[in-house]
Every structure is written in structure tokens, then in C-alpha cells.
Design a protein around this motif. Structure first.
Motif, PDB file in Angstrom:
ATOM      1  N   VAL A   1      64.643  27.055  79.560  1.00  0.00           N
ATOM      2  CA  VAL A   1      64.855  28.405  79.061  1.00  0.00           C
ATOM      3  C   VAL A   1      63.809  28.682  77.990  1.00  0.00           C
ATOM      4  CG1 VAL A   1      66.397  29.966  77.829  1.00  0.00           C
ATOM      5  CG2 VAL A   1      67.317  28.452  79.590  1.00  0.00           C
TER       6      VAL A   1
ATOM      7  N   ALA B   1      71.829  30.239  76.585  1.00  0.00           N
ATOM      8  CA  ALA B   1      70.798  29.213  76.740  1.00  0.00           C
ATOM      9  C   ALA B   1      71.324  27.830  76.356  1.00  0.00           C
ATOM     10  CB  ALA B   1      69.581  29.566  75.884  1.00  0.00           C
TER      11      ALA B   1
ATOM     12  N   ALA C   1      70.534  25.353  79.555  1.00  0.00           N
ATOM     13  CA  ALA C   1      69.238  24.678  79.561  1.00  0.00           C
ATOM     14  C   ALA C   1      69.346  23.161  79.449  1.00  0.00           C
ATOM     15  CB  ALA C   1      68.370  25.212  78.419  1.00  0.00           C
TER      16      ALA C   1
ATOM     17  N   ILE D   1      64.446  23.546  76.208  1.00  0.00           N
ATOM     18  CA  ILE D   1      64.275  24.835  75.545  1.00  0.00           C
ATOM     19  C   ILE D   1      62.847  24.925  75.020  1.00  0.00           C
ATOM     20  CG2 ILE D   1      64.870  26.225  73.518  1.00  0.00           C
ATOM     21  CD1 ILE D   1      67.091  26.453  75.386  1.00  0.00           C
TER      22      ILE D   1
ATOM     23  N   PRO E   1      67.859  20.987  74.057  1.00  0.00           N
ATOM     24  CA  PRO E   1      68.487  22.026  73.231  1.00  0.00           C
ATOM     25  C   PRO E   1      68.974  21.538  71.874  1.00  0.00           C
ATOM     26  CG  PRO E   1      69.186  22.258  75.504  1.00  0.00           C
ATOM     27  CD  PRO E   1      68.392  20.990  75.436  1.00  0.00           C
TER      28      PRO E   1
ATOM     29  N   LEU F   1      67.238  23.934  69.250  1.00  0.00           N
ATOM     30  CA  LEU F   1      68.103  25.034  68.822  1.00  0.00           C
ATOM     31  C   LEU F   1      68.815  24.672  67.532  1.00  0.00           C
ATOM     32  CD1 LEU F   1      69.515  26.362  72.193  1.00  0.00           C
ATOM     33  CD2 LEU F   1      67.752  27.358  70.748  1.00  0.00           C
TER      34      LEU F   1
END
Length: 263
Positions: free
Chosen positions: A40, A206, A210, A213, A227, A231
């Protein structure tokens, strides 16, 4: 029928593109994903996400660098071979498309067609499988132009699946969809075992979807990874110029984020 295909690996090597050399919209992007990964790409408007996708599905040729599928340069493949490996779902929807839903989804089989031969039973099986999985069978005879935005999006995803690709590239596939159909499409894509590259605006979607990422800013890929590493509140806040707050769940699920304007 079993319509599962194996995904392919995808890599960008020092990729640069722009409408002209002095206006680069994609700047020195490199990454690599393995078969079955779901990448993503996140970033603010104008970050270069859609331009990067256009490089990845051969809509534009890089000014520098390369795109590779399982180690093969994308631009060394024939257009037909590239279309057999990569299916694309874009945000732009044709305004005047005088075909039925069945016709549109069947177009996904064109790269598999042999010469001027007609559609085979295998073609029809893949088309009907895609229609069933996207809950579109009851709309098969409807004209594409009469559908809602969400229905049109599902038809275009079904067309991509009928193509029997190894890589699916999507630009904001959940646009125009209600919450249920957003979740259904992402669940379907997750179940296919294909390599997926998509842009999303919804960071919380997401998180769930995912396996990898990427965050883009000003044409550059500033972060890439799993992620849980990418993130973070800090990285999201920095990329989107907001204050992002992570809310961890007690059951160990991935965190969710809330956002506020940075003072």
C-alpha cells in the motif's frame, strides 16, 4: 472453479519519471516486493503516488531506472505479455462506455485471447467467477453507464480479476464504495494470493490490508517496510502535516489512528 494464480515479484530500481527532465514527479524510487506481497502506497495529494503506479504498469516509460517483474525488465516484455502479468484498476472511470457489465468484464480476457478466435469456455468461466465474487452477476446485462460509482468500481475490479494476472495495481480502489464494499473488495484481494500494489487514503484500512507500506512525499519514497515499522504516529504526522495518535487494542490487533490538525 479455482481461479487462483501465483503472484510475481516486483521491483523498482532508481526509478525516475516526469513529463520532462526538469519536472520529475517520481524521484529515485527503489523498492522490492516478493510474490504475494500487498504493498500500500500512502502519501498526501501530489506526492507522486499515481505517477509511480503509471510507471509500474507501463503507462509511461521511466526517464531513468527500471521496473522489473521476477527480474525481467518490464519494457523488454511485449505489450501482450505485460498485460498477461499486470492488471490495472484506475480511479478514472469512462464517462461514455456503451457496453454491458458482462462485456466490460469479458474485456479482461483480451490478453489471453488467441488470434481472432472467439471466447472459450475457460474465458467464460473466469468472467463468471469474477462476476460472482464481486457480487455483480445480477447486473451482468445492465449497461455500464447506468451503474452507480460504487458499482462501476466493482465492475472494473472484476475485469482485472478476469484477466488472470499475477500482479494487480489499483489506484484508490475503495473510492466511491460504502464501508461494506470497501471491506469486501480488500478481503477478496487479500484472498487471491496475487501480488497487489495499491494506493489508499484510509490509513486504518491500510493497516489491516498491507504486508508492506510505502510513504511518498514530493515524488520520493521516504519510508518502506512492514506496517508495524512504517505506520508510526511520528511518520504519519510528518508525511501528512497532522498530529496522528495511535490507539492500541488490548487484544493485540494492529493499532488504529486518529488525526487532528497540527497547531
Amino acid at each position: 472453479m479455482n481461479c487462483r494464480s501465483e503472484g510475481s515479484g516486483l521491483a523498482a530500481r532508481s526509478l525516475c519519471w516526469g513529463p520532462r527532465a526538469e519536472l520529475m514527479l517520481v524521484r529515485d524510487v527503489s523498492f522490492s516486493i516478493v510474490p504475494g506481497d500487498r504493498l500500500v502506497i500512502l502519501g498526501p495529494n501530489g506526492a507522486g503516488k499515481s505517477s509511480l503506479l503509471r510507471c509500474l504498469f507501463r503507462a509511461v516509460k521511466p526517464l531513468k531506472g527500471s521496473v522489473e517483474i521476477d527480474g525481467d525488465d518490464l519494457w523488454q516484455l511485449s505489450a501482450r505479455d505485460a498485460a498477461r502479468k499486470i492488471a490495472v484498476v484506475l480511479q478514472e472511470m469512462p464517462a461514455d462506455f456503451p457496453f454491458s457489465v458482462l462485456d466490460v468484464v469479458t474485456m479482461g480476457r483480451i490478453p489471453r485471447r488467441q488470434g481472432m478466435s472467439g471466447w472459450t469456455e475457460l474465458d467464460r468461466e473466469h468472467v463468471h467467477h469474477a462476476l460472482d465474487h464481486l457480487d455483480l452477476a445480477h447486473l451482468a446485462t445492465r449497461q455500464f453507464t447506468t451503474l452507480s460509482g460504487g458499482e462501476k468500481q466493482r465492475v472494473l475490479v472484476a475485469r482485472a480479476l478476469a484477466q488472470e494476472p499475477q500482479i494487480v495495481i489499483l489506484d484508490e480502489p475503495t473510492n466511491h464504495l460504502d464501508i461494506r464494499h470497501q471491506l469486501e473488495i480488500l478481503t477478496l484481494l487479500r484472498s487471491l494470493g496475487l501480488t497487489i500494489v495499491t494506493t489508499l487514503h484510509d490509513i486504518n484500512l491500510a493497516v489491516d490490508f498491507a504486508t508492506r507500506i510505502a510513504i511518498m512525499q514530493d515524488g520520493r519514497m521516504t519510508c518502506f517496510g512492514v506496517p508495524s515499522e512504517v505506520l508510526t504516529s511520528l511518520e504519519i504526522s510528518r508525511a501528512f502535516s497532522v498530529t496522528a495518535t495511535a490507539h492500541s487494542k488490548v487484544d493485540g490487533d494492529a493499532p488504529r489512528f486518529s488525526f487532528s490538525l497540527t497547531a
